[in-house]
Design an enzyme around this catalytic site. Structure first.
Site: not given
Length: 483
Positions: A94, A169, A193
């Protein structure tokens, strides 16, 4: 309501290797039934065919470099050297996590060319376990909001329809997994997220207990105690494989701790049933799009097949006070960090409105407000602990509305109620975050338009294995494939 998987948009069929579980691939590499090179080639070809349609993976490394690392993994196997748990598995990290020598942008033009000289602690562990880091997964700017778009790379599109948001996210990670571009993925979670994008893309996402995965390197090791890193997967066992690598005490993260044993091995002992408390929408207190509760309640009915009972709960707690405490504590941590950037005019003009909202809110906070919010957080944990005297798990939806138009930055209204901030529509996620307890998203199916949804299972503090066992038992009941 009929549960059916949606038809993915113009996505080529999955190649055989890419459709295998991460656990299966890792085992096949160790046993020389697959080579790390052919695994990397398969996933790189898949990325080449699919990623241009969804924009989930960013900062992809050169193919030749990746294949050299795969060849080195194969050479280790050939020499009979010890193989790490992730040896030869390709993974994209990520883009909020530091990756040594590989661009980390945080989705911000301020850091569009930033190349760290160190890894996040869990990234270092992933490397040490033999994984091949092939690139990054897309995220919203500084991870703010649950719609993955940013001015550096653009938006990530949902795995089931390009018109919908991927969530966030960890949206890039969720879509990459759902479309078989990586076998396993990491994510992070402050306000949902790891759970929301998993729900929006029909996969699993696990928010571990606070401290199980060490955070850092960071100057906030004694202060930042809501955000966590965690695994995502198409299967619960795949998540456990990655969690085994990510977790454990690190001396530079003094609030971290060692788990009692392997999560993957622990899943060999199945769940033996239990009691689930269903919080739903807190008696109508939380705005909820029609259809979500129906899908979640149908999922709860499936738990009966694996000896779990469920019971609706009416919890006497000030939900609005908890939300306001969450907003305060978020601004007091990530908002303060953003305020340092916003203090520089050349950076302030590059920050999106949501980042400025957090930064400016942090600048107005008083110590008394932060202290009061911490007291509310403690009271919420105590309320949950009382529930855990009666129930093994607490359940509630993973999102308050189905995947929405990707061009809508954030929903201003849910079920006729106005949302007063960019993240109010994710209020359902703060309950696990504020408790520090482990929580997993489990897929619950699709609405009539084919939009995916998920449900959170929250467990006792440090009861991560029990949560994963329940999720794995539920996974076996699903009438459709995940991912």
């Amino acid at each position: 309501m009929t549960v059916r998987p949606a038809t993915r948009h113009a996505i080529p069929p999955t190649r055989d290797i890419c459709s295998l579980s991460a656990v299966h691939i890792a085992d096949a590499i160790r046993r020389k039934r697959l080579s790390a090179r052919e695994v990397s080639v398969a996933f790189l070809n898949r990325i080449e065919a699919v990623n241009p349609l969804v924009n989930a993976i960013v900062s992809l490394r050169d193919r030749a470099e990746i294949l050299r690392e795969a060849d080195a993994a194969d050479a280790r196997i050939a020499r009979g050297e010890p193989a790490g748990a992730l040896l030869g598995l390709p993974i994209a990290i990520k883009d909020l996590a530091l990756t040594k020598g590989l661009k980390t942008t945080f989705g911000s033009p301020i850091f569009a060319d930033f190349v760290p000289q160190e890894d996040d602690y869990f990234v270092e562990r992933i490397r040490q376990a033999g994984a091949i880091i092939i690139g990054k997964t897309n995220t919203p700017e500084f991870g703010l909001g649950s719609n993955t778009y940013n001015p550096v790379f653009g938006p990530t599109l949902n795995a089931f329809d390009p018109a919908w948001t991927a969530g966030g996210s960890s949206g890039g990670a969720a879509v990459a997994l759902a479309l078989d571009m990586v076998p396993i993925a990491d994510g992070s979670d402050f306000g949902g997220s790891l759970r929301n994008p998993a729900a929006y893309n029909n996969i699993f996402g696990f928010r571990p207990s606070q401290g199980l995965i060490p955070g850092g390197p960071s100057p906030e090791v004694f202060y930042a105690q809501i955000g966590v890193d965690g695994p995502m997967g198409r299967t619960v066992r795949d998540m456990a494989l990655l969690l085994d690598v990510q977790s454990g005490y690190h001396p530079m993260a003094p609030l971290s701790y060692d788990p009692p044993g392997s999560f993957l091995t622990g899943l060999d002992t199945p769940a033996i049933g239990g009691r689930i408390g269903w919080l739903g929408d807190f008696g109508g207190t939380i705005a909820m799009q029609p259809g979500i509760l129906d899908l979640c309640e149908a999922a709860l009915a499936r738990f009966a097949d694996i000896s779990f009972t469920s019971e609706p709960l009416a919890l006497d707690f000030d939900v609005e006070a908890l939300w306001q405490a969450f907003v305060t504590l978020r601004q007091a941590s990530s908002g303060c960090a953003l305020n340092l950037l916003a203090a520089k005019p050349e950076h302030r003009r590059l920050l999106k409105p949501e980042a400025l909202w957090e930064a400016d809110g942090a600048a107005r906070l008083t110590a008394s407000q932060v202290y009061a919010a911490a007291l509310v957080r403690t009271a919420w944990l105590h309320a949950l602990l009382l529930l855990f005297e009666r129930f093994d798990l607490v359940a509630l939806p993973s999102a308050q509305l189905f995947p929405f138009d990707v061009h809508t930055h954030w929903p201003s209204e849910v079920a006729g109620r106005t949302m007063d901030s960019y993240h109010r529509w994710m209020q359902i996620s703060c309950f696990a975050s504020m408790s520090g307890c482990p929580a997993v998203n489990i897929p619950v199916g699709f609405d009539a338009q084919g939009r995916p949804m998920g449900m959170q299972l929250i467990g006792r503090p440090r009861g991560d294995l029990a949560v994963l066992r329940a999720a794995a038992a539920y996974e076996a009941t699903l009438p459709w494939p995940t991912g």
